[in-house]
Scaffold this motif. Structure first.
Motif, PDB file in Angstrom:
ATOM      1  N   ILE A  33      -5.204   4.656   5.006  1.00 49.93           N
ATOM      2  CA  ILE A  33      -4.977   3.205   5.141  1.00 49.93           C
ATOM      3  C   ILE A  33      -3.637   2.935   5.809  1.00 49.93           C
ATOM      4  O   ILE A  33      -3.531   2.113   6.723  1.00 49.93           O
ATOM      5  N   ILE A  34      -2.594   3.636   5.337  1.00 49.24           N
ATOM      6  CA  ILE A  34      -1.255   3.430   5.896  1.00 49.24           C
ATOM      7  C   ILE A  34      -1.242   3.723   7.393  1.00 49.24           C
ATOM      8  O   ILE A  34      -0.730   2.939   8.198  1.00 49.24           O
ATOM      9  N   VAL A  52       0.842  -1.206   0.000  1.00 50.69           N
ATOM     10  CA  VAL A  52       0.000   0.000   0.000  1.00 50.69           C
ATOM     11  C   VAL A  52       0.874   1.251   0.000  1.00 50.69           C
ATOM     12  O   VAL A  52       0.607   2.228  -0.710  1.00 50.69           O
ATOM     13  N   TYR A  53       1.936   1.226   0.795  1.00 49.10           N
ATOM     14  CA  TYR A  53       2.850   2.370   0.936  1.00 49.10           C
ATOM     15  C   TYR A  53       3.444   2.785  -0.414  1.00 49.10           C
ATOM     16  O   TYR A  53       3.659   3.969  -0.674  1.00 49.10           O
ATOM     17  N   GLN A  83      -3.330   4.113  -4.999  1.00 49.34           N
ATOM     18  CA  GLN A  83      -4.263   3.586  -3.999  1.00 49.34           C
ATOM     19  C   GLN A  83      -5.151   4.701  -3.438  1.00 49.34           C
ATOM     20  O   GLN A  83      -4.659   5.693  -2.902  1.00 49.34           O
ATOM     21  N   MET A  84      -6.468   4.538  -3.583  1.00 49.79           N
ATOM     22  CA  MET A  84      -7.392   5.513  -3.014  1.00 49.79           C
ATOM     23  C   MET A  84      -7.332   5.444  -1.475  1.00 49.79           C
ATOM     24  O   MET A  84      -7.194   4.368  -0.908  1.00 49.79           O
TER      25      MET A  84
END
Length: 291
Positions: free
Chosen positions: A150-151, A138-139, A144-145
């Motif tokens: 999220i992170i 994800v990072y 990524q929306m």
């Protein structure tokens, strides 16, 4: 090592979402690296997950050895340097305290140990590695929306898991003590960590906790084996050693920074607690060899 007027502080300013994550052995990175073999401080937490490998660090003048299947967490403000590292599999994670919720900050502040070093089972290590690998994906996914949210949520979840494992070990070691005594001791340690420069008398800590000084002292001593005064002095002397070893501030300036009105009293206290005078300690540091 050339000393600076103040200890070098590495900051989170340039890192996305207040987080920096990197697997050991990973060469390509879009975020800045920094010199880690020289003594320095962070204004952030930093975590090492070793699945396989070995790392030796010095944290506030104590040697720390990270081995296979171990989690290590360093607090903001601690002085540390990496002495040696032979890591085959594992992760480095740094994160800004600002992304943690208040409950998690309190949990970390109340840890009785100054150094968080947690041995993991093979299953726990595999679980943490899998979680961090997902976080790393994800990072690095700029498309990524809601990436930032999220992170930060995933880092918070990871540190809650780390705190859970650590506190399970801590509770096991403290099983013979009443829950209320442990709660009081943890609260005292949290208040001390955040106020040691301005509050030095056991009676003042007792007043902040709405109890008598004798009750606070007896409780802390029953759980840890040491008095309130001992912990106050240890916190002050730890910071004094950091400043003496890694800065050019005079002994009087260090005494002032730590809230001592009388630098002669500071000298006597340091000599009694550490075994040598502040000047001798500094001279000892100047002759030490650092990587």
């Amino acid at each position: 090592m050339t000393k600076k007027e103040k200890i070098q502080v590495h900051r989170m300013d340039d890192w996305f979402s207040g987080v920096y994550i990197k697997p050991f052995g990973y060469e390509k990175s879009s975020v800045p690296d920094y010199e880690i073999s020289q003594p320095h401080r962070h204004d952030f937490y930093y975590c090492v997950l070793s699945d396989k490998g070995r790392m030796e660090l010095e944290v506030d003048f104590e040697k720390v050895e990270i081995t296979d299947q171990t989690l290590f967490l360093s607090y903001p403000g601690q002085i540390h340097r990496i002495i040696s590292a032979k890591m085959e599999r594992g992760w480095f994670l740094a994160f800004d305290p600002a992304i943690l919720d208040e409950q998690l900050k309190n949990i970390l502040d109340q840890c009785l140990s100054q150094i968080i070093l947690v041995p993991l089972s093979p299953e726990q290590s595999a679980g943490f590695c899998s979680y961090i690998n997902h976080l790393f994906v994800v990072y690095n996914d700029g498309a990524q929306m809601f990436r930032k949210t999220i992170i930060q949520a995933m880092v918070t979840g990871l540190i809650y898991q780390l705190a859970s494992v650590y506190h399970s070990l801590e509770q096991f070691n403290l099983i013979r003590h009443p829950a209320r005594s442990i709660e009081i001791t943890k609260s005292f340690k949290q208040i001390l960590r955040n106020n040691f420069k301005s509050i030095k008398k056991p009676s003042e800590y007792a007043a902040k906790m709405n109890m008598t000084v004798s009750h606070l002292n007896d409780t802390v001593k029953s759980v840890t084996g040491f008095s309130v005064t001992y912990f106050v002095q240890q916190e002050l002397m730890r910071e004094a050693q950091r400043l003496l070893f890694y800065s050019h501030l005079s002994v009087k300036e260090i005494a002032d920074d730590l809230g001592f009105e009388d630098d002669k009293y500071f000298n006597r206290l340091f000599s009694k607690a550490i075994g040598i005078s502040p000047g001798a300690f500094r001279k000892q540091g100047e002759t030490s060899v650092h990587l």
